[in-house]
Motif scaffolding. Structure first.
Motif, PDB file in Angstrom:
ATOM      1  N   GLY A 149      -0.685  -9.230 -14.393  1.00 14.20           N
ATOM      2  CA  GLY A 149      -1.127  -8.151 -15.108  1.00 14.20           C
ATOM      3  C   GLY A 149      -2.048  -7.386 -13.974  1.00 14.20           C
ATOM      4  N   THR A 150      -1.852  -7.639 -12.879  1.00 11.93           N
ATOM      5  CA  THR A 150      -2.499  -6.804 -11.616  1.00 11.93           C
ATOM      6  C   THR A 150      -1.773  -5.525 -11.520  1.00 11.93           C
ATOM      7  OG1 THR A 150      -3.336  -8.712 -10.723  1.00 11.93           O
ATOM      8  CG2 THR A 150      -3.457  -6.777  -9.310  1.00 11.93           C
ATOM      9  N   PRO A 151      -2.175  -4.225 -11.210  1.00 11.57           N
ATOM     10  CA  PRO A 151      -1.507  -3.329 -10.932  1.00 11.57           C
ATOM     11  C   PRO A 151      -0.742  -3.383  -9.637  1.00 11.57           C
ATOM     12  CG  PRO A 151      -3.514  -2.475 -11.669  1.00 11.57           C
ATOM     13  CD  PRO A 151      -3.571  -3.950 -11.559  1.00 11.57           C
ATOM     14  N   ALA A 152       0.654  -3.045  -9.617  1.00 13.08           N
ATOM     15  CA  ALA A 152       1.328  -3.294  -8.213  1.00 13.08           C
ATOM     16  C   ALA A 152       2.175  -2.139  -8.405  1.00 13.08           C
ATOM     17  CB  ALA A 152       2.127  -4.433  -8.193  1.00 13.08           C
ATOM     18  N   TYR A 153       2.638  -1.856  -6.842  1.00 15.13           N
ATOM     19  CA  TYR A 153       3.375  -0.579  -6.432  1.00 15.13           C
ATOM     20  C   TYR A 153       4.663  -1.130  -6.346  1.00 15.13           C
ATOM     21  CZ  TYR A 153      -1.205   0.697  -5.137  1.00 15.13           C
ATOM     22  OH  TYR A 153      -2.484   0.960  -5.065  1.00 15.13           O
ATOM     23  N   ARG A 154       5.954  -0.168  -6.767  1.00 16.39           N
ATOM     24  CA  ARG A 154       7.311  -0.447  -6.268  1.00 16.39           C
ATOM     25  C   ARG A 154       7.973   0.819  -6.539  1.00 16.39           C
ATOM     26  NH1 ARG A 154       7.376   2.070 -10.726  1.00 16.39           N
ATOM     27  NH2 ARG A 154       8.650   1.421 -12.339  1.00 16.39           N
ATOM     28  N   LEU A 155       9.268   0.920  -5.951  1.00 19.90           N
ATOM     29  CA  LEU A 155      10.088   1.978  -6.039  1.00 19.90           C
ATOM     30  C   LEU A 155      10.372   2.101  -7.439  1.00 19.90           C
ATOM     31  CD1 LEU A 155      12.451   1.647  -2.668  1.00 19.90           C
ATOM     32  CD2 LEU A 155      10.104   2.857  -3.296  1.00 19.90           C
ATOM     33  N   LEU A 177      -9.756   2.545  10.529  1.00 17.40           N
ATOM     34  CA  LEU A 177      -9.052   1.205  11.057  1.00 17.40           C
ATOM     35  C   LEU A 177      -8.814   0.273  10.326  1.00 17.40           C
ATOM     36  CD1 LEU A 177      -7.955   0.078  13.717  1.00 17.40           C
ATOM     37  CD2 LEU A 177     -10.208  -0.531  14.604  1.00 17.40           C
ATOM     38  N   ARG A 178      -9.909  -0.134   9.606  1.00  8.31           N
ATOM     39  CA  ARG A 178      -9.800  -1.165   8.720  1.00  8.31           C
ATOM     40  C   ARG A 178      -8.941  -1.010   7.427  1.00  8.31           C
ATOM     41  NH1 ARG A 178     -16.147  -2.621   9.370  1.00  8.31           N
ATOM     42  NH2 ARG A 178     -16.188  -3.760  11.112  1.00  8.31           N
ATOM     43  N   TYR A 179      -8.869   0.205   7.003  1.00  9.09           N
ATOM     44  CA  TYR A 179      -7.779   0.422   5.822  1.00  9.09           C
ATOM     45  C   TYR A 179      -6.598   0.500   6.329  1.00  9.09           C
ATOM     46  CZ  TYR A 179      -5.826   3.197   2.049  1.00  9.09           C
ATOM     47  OH  TYR A 179      -5.022   3.708   1.158  1.00  9.09           O
ATOM     48  N   LEU A 180      -6.208   0.789   7.508  1.00  7.72           N
ATOM     49  CA  LEU A 180      -4.744   0.819   8.158  1.00  7.72           C
ATOM     50  C   LEU A 180      -4.319  -0.575   8.321  1.00  7.72           C
ATOM     51  CD1 LEU A 180      -4.651   3.714  10.706  1.00  7.72           C
ATOM     52  CD2 LEU A 180      -3.759   3.621   8.494  1.00  7.72           C
ATOM     53  N   ARG A 181      -5.273  -1.521   8.880  1.00  2.44           N
ATOM     54  CA  ARG A 181      -5.035  -3.222   9.033  1.00  2.44           C
ATOM     55  C   ARG A 181      -4.801  -3.551   7.782  1.00  2.44           C
ATOM     56  NH1 ARG A 181      -5.580  -6.910  12.925  1.00  2.44           N
ATOM     57  NH2 ARG A 181      -5.005  -9.088  11.962  1.00  2.44           N
ATOM     58  N   ARG A 182      -5.643  -3.299   6.684  1.00  5.91           N
ATOM     59  CA  ARG A 182      -5.644  -4.091   5.590  1.00  5.91           C
ATOM     60  C   ARG A 182      -4.269  -3.827   4.767  1.00  5.91           C
ATOM     61  NH1 ARG A 182      -9.881  -2.266   3.868  1.00  5.91           N
ATOM     62  NH2 ARG A 182      -9.388  -0.548   2.206  1.00  5.91           N
ATOM     63  N   LEU A 183      -3.868  -2.557   5.021  1.00  5.97           N
ATOM     64  CA  LEU A 183      -2.676  -2.147   4.391  1.00  5.97           C
ATOM     65  C   LEU A 183      -1.341  -3.113   4.988  1.00  5.97           C
ATOM     66  CD1 LEU A 183      -2.882   1.530   3.468  1.00  5.97           C
ATOM     67  CD2 LEU A 183      -3.311  -0.480   1.930  1.00  5.97           C
ATOM     68  N   PRO A 209      11.052  -0.382   1.183  1.00  7.17           N
ATOM     69  CA  PRO A 209      10.318  -1.508   0.408  1.00  7.17           C
ATOM     70  C   PRO A 209      11.069  -1.931  -0.976  1.00  7.17           C
ATOM     71  CG  PRO A 209       9.437   0.539   0.191  1.00  7.17           C
ATOM     72  CD  PRO A 209      10.378   0.858   1.264  1.00  7.17           C
ATOM     73  N   TYR A 210      12.438  -2.295  -0.794  1.00  5.04           N
ATOM     74  CA  TYR A 210      13.180  -2.557  -1.862  1.00  5.04           C
ATOM     75  C   TYR A 210      12.556  -4.127  -2.468  1.00  5.04           C
ATOM     76  CZ  TYR A 210      16.870   0.829  -0.629  1.00  5.04           C
ATOM     77  OH  TYR A 210      17.259   1.880  -0.620  1.00  5.04           O
ATOM     78  N   GLN A 211      11.846  -4.901  -1.623  1.00  9.34           N
ATOM     79  CA  GLN A 211      11.297  -6.075  -2.113  1.00  9.34           C
ATOM     80  C   GLN A 211       9.799  -5.785  -2.294  1.00  9.34           C
ATOM     81  OE1 GLN A 211      12.473  -9.083  -3.257  1.00  9.34           O
ATOM     82  NE2 GLN A 211      14.740  -8.314  -2.751  1.00  9.34           N
ATOM     83  N   PRO A 212       9.108  -5.237  -3.214  1.00 11.26           N
ATOM     84  CA  PRO A 212       7.893  -4.630  -3.392  1.00 11.26           C
ATOM     85  C   PRO A 212       6.776  -5.746  -3.174  1.00 11.26           C
ATOM     86  CG  PRO A 212       8.649  -4.700  -5.644  1.00 11.26           C
ATOM     87  CD  PRO A 212       9.890  -5.219  -4.437  1.00 11.26           C
ATOM     88  N   GLU A 213       6.971  -6.886  -3.435  1.00 10.55           N
ATOM     89  CA  GLU A 213       6.092  -7.963  -3.469  1.00 10.55           C
ATOM     90  C   GLU A 213       5.438  -8.196  -1.958  1.00 10.55           C
ATOM     91  OE1 GLU A 213       8.207  -8.571  -6.985  1.00 10.55           O
ATOM     92  OE2 GLU A 213       8.690  -8.525  -5.022  1.00 10.55           O
ATOM     93  N   ILE A 214       6.199  -7.882  -1.088  1.00 10.51           N
ATOM     94  CA  ILE A 214       6.076  -7.733   0.431  1.00 10.51           C
ATOM     95  C   ILE A 214       5.691  -6.613   1.131  1.00 10.51           C
ATOM     96  CG2 ILE A 214       6.501 -10.187   0.811  1.00 10.51           C
ATOM     97  CD1 ILE A 214       8.855  -7.410   1.960  1.00 10.51           C
ATOM     98  N   SER A 215       5.717  -5.468   0.168  1.00  4.33           N
ATOM     99  CA  SER A 215       5.560  -4.028   0.883  1.00  4.33           C
ATOM    100  C   SER A 215       4.628  -3.187   0.126  1.00  4.33           C
ATOM    101  CB  SER A 215       7.027  -3.367   0.475  1.00  4.33           C
ATOM    102  OG  SER A 215       8.021  -3.992   0.905  1.00  4.33           O
ATOM    103  N   GLN A 216       3.450  -4.144  -0.316  1.00  7.02           N
ATOM    104  CA  GLN A 216       2.546  -3.205  -1.119  1.00  7.02           C
ATOM    105  C   GLN A 216       1.659  -2.438  -0.145  1.00  7.02           C
ATOM    106  OE1 GLN A 216       1.731  -3.671  -4.535  1.00  7.02           O
ATOM    107  NE2 GLN A 216       3.800  -3.925  -4.055  1.00  7.02           N
ATOM    108  N   GLY A 217       1.678  -2.694   1.239  1.00  6.41           N
ATOM    109  CA  GLY A 217       0.689  -1.758   1.844  1.00  6.41           C
ATOM    110  C   GLY A 217       1.429  -0.355   2.146  1.00  6.41           C
ATOM    111  N   ARG A 218       2.974  -0.435   2.721  1.00  4.21           N
ATOM    112  CA  ARG A 218       3.365   0.884   2.729  1.00  4.21           C
ATOM    113  C   ARG A 218       3.695   1.712   1.487  1.00  4.21           C
ATOM    114  NH1 ARG A 218       8.867  -2.773   3.810  1.00  4.21           N
ATOM    115  NH2 ARG A 218       7.232  -4.028   4.435  1.00  4.21           N
ATOM    116  N   LEU A 219       3.811   0.971   0.349  1.00  5.44           N
ATOM    117  CA  LEU A 219       3.964   1.531  -0.657  1.00  5.44           C
ATOM    118  C   LEU A 219       2.764   2.417  -1.173  1.00  5.44           C
ATOM    119  CD1 LEU A 219       6.069  -1.242  -2.703  1.00  5.44           C
ATOM    120  CD2 LEU A 219       6.841   1.239  -2.423  1.00  5.44           C
ATOM    121  N   GLU A 220       1.607   1.482  -1.085  1.00  4.68           N
ATOM    122  CA  GLU A 220       0.151   2.311  -1.329  1.00  4.68           C
ATOM    123  C   GLU A 220       0.080   3.607  -0.272  1.00  4.68           C
ATOM    124  OE1 GLU A 220      -4.456   1.651  -0.703  1.00  4.68           O
ATOM    125  OE2 GLU A 220      -3.409   0.185  -1.587  1.00  4.68           O
ATOM    126  N   ALA A 221       0.521   3.607   0.937  1.00  5.04           N
ATOM    127  CA  ALA A 221       0.365   4.743   1.740  1.00  5.04           C
ATOM    128  C   ALA A 221       1.309   5.802   1.162  1.00  5.04           C
ATOM    129  CB  ALA A 221       1.087   4.244   3.234  1.00  5.04           C
TER     130      ALA A 221
END
Length: 949
Positions: free
Chosen positions: A310-316, A480-486, A114-126
């Motif tokens: 200003g939205t919380p967001a994940y990144r490396l 199931l829906r949590y996994l799909r959402r991420l 997930p070096y490009q965090p904007e398109i990696s928010q699901g795996r970063l949350e996991a």
């Protein structure tokens, strides 16, 4: 000869499905590049001096059905059993909803790091869930997003203690004799290469005398014992040492965690959190540290920042620790981690929650207590009466007899010596199994297991995993829906081309992936007797043999469980070779300035001194500087590390000359196999000058990246280096065959993927894939060169399997950066190419052979449209700060807002190409402020309230 997709003779050939371009598309691409035939292009691109003049001879390609039948035959030679050997590997139940929707779901397993965090928010949350779980269970405030295995994690902790202990860093490292044997071996191997002292001692008798840099304890111990370690920890701290505890996370639901006992670092494996045994791997390790050590923490660290709204967001976080930046000053050579397996473990914790984990731990503990009671009642001597899940029993002269009796009942126990047997319970252990084990000892099960309670002073009293994520998904529907959402928040290979240079992202075919979760492969313990692992060893030997044929080397070890570990193994083999010849002074490793950053870090860990060789203007090695460095270090020269094709994506004509110059000076040639995708079937590094290479099975041979691991980095070598290939950590005796992973065969569990790929393609198919990879890269380069100049080319103006697009002049004129282009590509539904590596201000693109012409054209169209937007900035249509480039990526919330005051229309923001109207990906967050996140480091799950508007 190319495999033509339209061939009527082979209508079901798998190569036709693996290679994306159809016959008519190949003609179109060749025309754009300026060649009449694919072979003509290849003959021009690949120097004749390195070409193999014979076809790649492997077994004929099999169909998907034939390959799966062959895998069933091989798997059938393995014998499944109830695995009670323990030693860091335990039976576990993978919840089916996680097995199907993570392990077997391409939305998860085909994702990139997930070096490009904007398109990696699901795996970063996991992964943030993983870090939070580890932090809570260990009671330490910072955890990373996984390491490779427990033994190497302990080795990383030892190195961390040595460099962080400014006062005592040159002191000895003390290892508790209760550490798992494979862990002790891996640490001793690192110490052998780096030249520091390691003492193995029974710490129940206190610490040894002398200056100490660090101490490593095991909780529970290898014998199963659970002890109060706070006195030893306090003593070590008083003497200026740092302390690491290798801890079983499941046990920490019941006993006092390392952080509460004063430890500085905790490490261990999360394998028993729903990850199959996989014959030793892949398994995610963890590391957690006290405050103050986070900036020395190896591996990846997920943090929380905010996006442009200003939205919380994940990144490396703290990426300055990455090897590509720090190189020989890197604190670790770890590049990949075990992200997919860490995600499985985190979801196991989400699925069960703290109460469920505690209940599982109690069941395992109660099973061990029931067995202990039965054995004691029968007069069997127990080594300890305070344990978590492992009972060690003395049966003088009878160990082999007991183990054989258990095996006859389908149960594997651990033989410690002729008089001692170890038995480890887990969540899969049933009362019937305990009764069978007791009978193998000549005992009878008991009605109740009184006694053997954990010491009262060691019982855990603190809460853990209190964040709502660990209590919100109890029903399967919710899970199931949590996994799909991420997964929907991410861009993975199942949705789009991932045009990353240097990190091949090709098809991971379903037929290749299918066998890895079969019980006959997945449920085998790495220390199971050879009589039960015939199938595994047949598959591994066959794969190693085929890799040797492909590369032109004589021997292959698949033990290294990441490319970085393969590098280390190759350099350790070179080290061992020189030492065997009395050339201990040969410690200098030449590394071109353009090399992968892990090369330099691996050389340092192998005890070598890095000397950088300059790069010429055309991207090749500067020969004048190379000759000067060879002359300056001739007597001390150990090796050179080169990547071929070069890191710049070019087939350099001079590679044989470089190899010969090094050999003439007494050095060895390490050829980094990261770019082997451009060589298979066309050239063999073992034949054009290489002595040793590592191969990335997670690139060239189709093991998926999994969001940042698993990886497999086999090491291939010429015969003279064979004695120095990685030994088995479980049996290593201290020689030059230094083990680099905990288990003999590393991440064996994913090897059926590469075995299947080679089987499906055959020699002709593999060669055709390489040719089509070269065509794809040259097509992209030819189409985009007038918009973004291709920085380096070889003979005939051609590139290898990847090309570097140079944005530096455009940046100088307009201020638009390569990062702006990377973020803008998200709005077009693409993962970015490799950003600013190996040259700052550039993008490196590798389309791979698996992409079809339509997808490549979609990427090219996006890049051309972005160039038009750069021209708009240059023309003054809008300012750079007010441009869609600098404001990218655009979220649905931004585009759908009632107010729009930007200089460009909403349609240009969200739908810059008409084709996007049918299939649009909206990133969940806007551009993330990484610097702000590093200044305010948050590496655990933020409160839900932070996400409220």
């Amino acid at each position: 000869m190319s495999v033509e997709p339209s061939s009527a003779a082979h209508p079901a050939a798998f190569a036709d499905r693996h290679i994306g371009a159809r016959a008519d598309a190949v003609e179109t691409m060749l025309k754009a590049v300026g060649y009449d035939s694919l072979d003509g292009l290849v003959d021009m691109a690949v120097p004749a001096a390195i070409r193999q003049n014979f076809p790649l001879i492997l077994d004929p390609a099999k169909s998907e059905e034939e390959t799966l039948v062959a895998l069933r035959r091989i798997a059938g030679k393995n014998k499944t059993a109830v695995q009670m050997i323990g030693q860091g590997y335990y039976g576990t139940h993978t919840p089916p909803v996680i097995l199907r929707n993570v392990v077997e779901d391409p939305a998860w397993y085909t994702a990139y790091t997930p070096y490009q965090p904007e398109i990696s928010q699901g795996r970063l949350e996991a992964l943030l869930n993983f870090q939070t779980m580890v932090q809570d269970l260990t009671a330490l405030p910072i955890a990373n997003a996984s390491l490779l295995d427990e033994a190497t994690a302990v080795a990383e902790a030892v190195l961390l203690m040595r460099r962080s202990n400014k006062a005592k860093g040159n002191g000895a490292i003390v290892l508790d004799a209760e550490l798992f044997p494979q862990t002790i071996a891996v640490v001793k191997g690192r110490a052998k290469a780096l030249g520091f002292d390691v003492i193995v001692a029974d710490l129940s008798n206190g610490l040894p005398e002398g200056e100490l840099a660090g101490v490593v304890l095991q909780q529970p111990g290898a014998s199963g014992v659970v002890r109060d370690q706070s006195p030893v920890i306090a003593d070590a701290k008083d003497r200026g040492a740092l302390v690491t505890v290798a801890a079983d996370l499941l046990a920490l639901t019941l006993i006092t965690p390392p952080g509460e006992q004063g430890a500085d670092i905790a490490v261990g494996s999360v394998q028993r959190f729903g990850v199959p045994l996989f014959y030793g791997g892949p398994h995610a390790a963890y590391m957690a540290v006290r405050k103050g050590l986070e900036r020395s923490l190896p591996g990846r660290l997920v943090g929380v920042s905010k996006d442009s709204a200003g939205t919380p967001a994940y990144r490396l976080a703290l990426q300055t620790r990455e090897q590509h930046i720090r190189r020989e000053k890197a604190t670790s050579n770890i590049c990949t981690a075990q992200a997919l397996l860490a995600i499985v473990a985190s979801m196991y914790a989400v699925y069960h929650g703290p109460e469920g984990l505690t209940a599982i731990a109690r069941r395992a503990h109660d099973s061990a207590r029931a067995l202990a009671a039965a054995l004691k009642n029968a007069g069997v001597e127990l080594l300890h009466e305070s344990f978590f899940d492992t009972v060690t029993a003395r049966v003088p002269g009878r160990a082999a007899e007991v183990i054989a009796a258990a095996e006859a009942k389908g149960i594997n126990l651990r033989r410690i010596d002729a008089d001692t047997v170890g038995i480890s319970a887990d969540e899969t252990t049933t009362p019937a199994v305990i009764a069978d084990v007791a009978e193998a000892f000549g005992a009878a099960p008991v009605e109740s297991a009184d006694g053997f309670d954990l010491p009262g002073g060691l019982l855990r009293t603190s809460e853990f995993m209190t964040h709502p994520v660990f209590s919100s998904y109890r029903s399967e529907t919710q899970m199931l829906r949590y996994l799909r959402r991420l997964s929907d928040r991410d861009l993975a290979l199942d949705r789009t081309m991932i045009p990353l240079g240097s990190c091949t992202m090709k098809l991971n075919a379903t037929a290749e992936m299918q066998a890895m979760t079969w019980p006959e492969f997945a449920s085998i313990h790495p220390f199971a007797p050879d009589s039960q692992t015939e199938g595994w060893r047949e598959l591994i030997a066959d794969l190693e043999e085929k890799l040797a044929v492909i590369t032109g080397y004589d021997t292959v070890s698949i033990q290294p469980n990441a490319g970085s570990q393969g590098e280390l193994a190759g350099l350790l083999a070179i080290r061992g070779y020189h030492h065997s010849r009395g050339d201990e002074q040969r410690t200098v490793c030449l590394i071109p300035a353009s090399a992968h950053g892990t090369n330099a870090a691996s050389a340092v860990l192998a005890g070598m001194k890095v000397v950088v060789v300059a790069t010429a203007d055309d991207g090749a090695i500067d020969h004048a500087d190379l000759r000067a460095k060879i002359d300056a270090h001739r007597e001390n020269l150990a090796a050179i590390m080169i990547t071929y094709p070069s890191t710049h994506g070019v087939f350099d004509d001079d590679v044989r000359d470089v190899c010969e110059a090094i050999h003439e000076a007494g050095g060895q040639v390490y050829i980094d196999g990261a770019n082997l995708n451009a060589l298979v079937g066309l050239a063999q590094p073992g034949e054009f000058g290489g002595d040793v290479s590592h191969l990335n099975l997670h690139k060239t041979f189709c093991i998926p990246h999994g969001g940042g691991g698993p990886g497999v980095g086999p090491v291939a070598a010429k015969a003279h280096l064979a004695p120095f290939m990685p030994g088995d950590a479980a049996t290593w005796t201290g020689g030059e065959d230094i083990p680099v992973s905990a288990s003999r065969f590393g991440s064996a569990g994913v090897l059926p993927i590469s075995w299947a790929y080679v089987s499906l393609m055959g020699g002709e198919g593999l060669t055709s894939a390489t040719k089509h990879a070269l065509l794809a890269a040259n097509y992209v380069a030819a189409r985009l060169n007038e918009y973004f100049p291709v920085l380096y080319t070889g003979k005939g103006g051609l590139v290898a399997h990847e090309c570097i697009l140079d944005l530096r002049e455009l940046t100088a004129k307009t201020g638009v950066t390569a990062e702006d282009v990377a973020k803008r590509l998200v709005d077009y539904g693409f993962h970015a190419p490799t950003l600013s590596f190996p040259v700052a201000g550039t993008l490196m693109v590798e389309p791979t052979e698996s992409e079809d012409l339509g997808e490549m054209d979609r990427f090219i169209d996006a890049m051309i449209a972005i160039r038009a937007e750069i021209d708009q900035v240059a023309a003054g249509d809008f300012t750079l700060e007010g441009s869609p480039l600098r404001n990218a990526p655009h979220t649905a919330v931004v585009v759908a807002a009632n107010e729009w005051d930007r200089a460009y229309p909403r349609e240009q923001a969200a739908f810059p190409l008409r084709t996007l109207r049918m299939d649009k990906y909206f990133p969940p967050v806007g551009r993330i402020d990484g610097a702000a996140g590093d200044r305010n480091l948050i590496c655990s799950c933020p409160p839900i309230e932070d996400f409220e508007n």
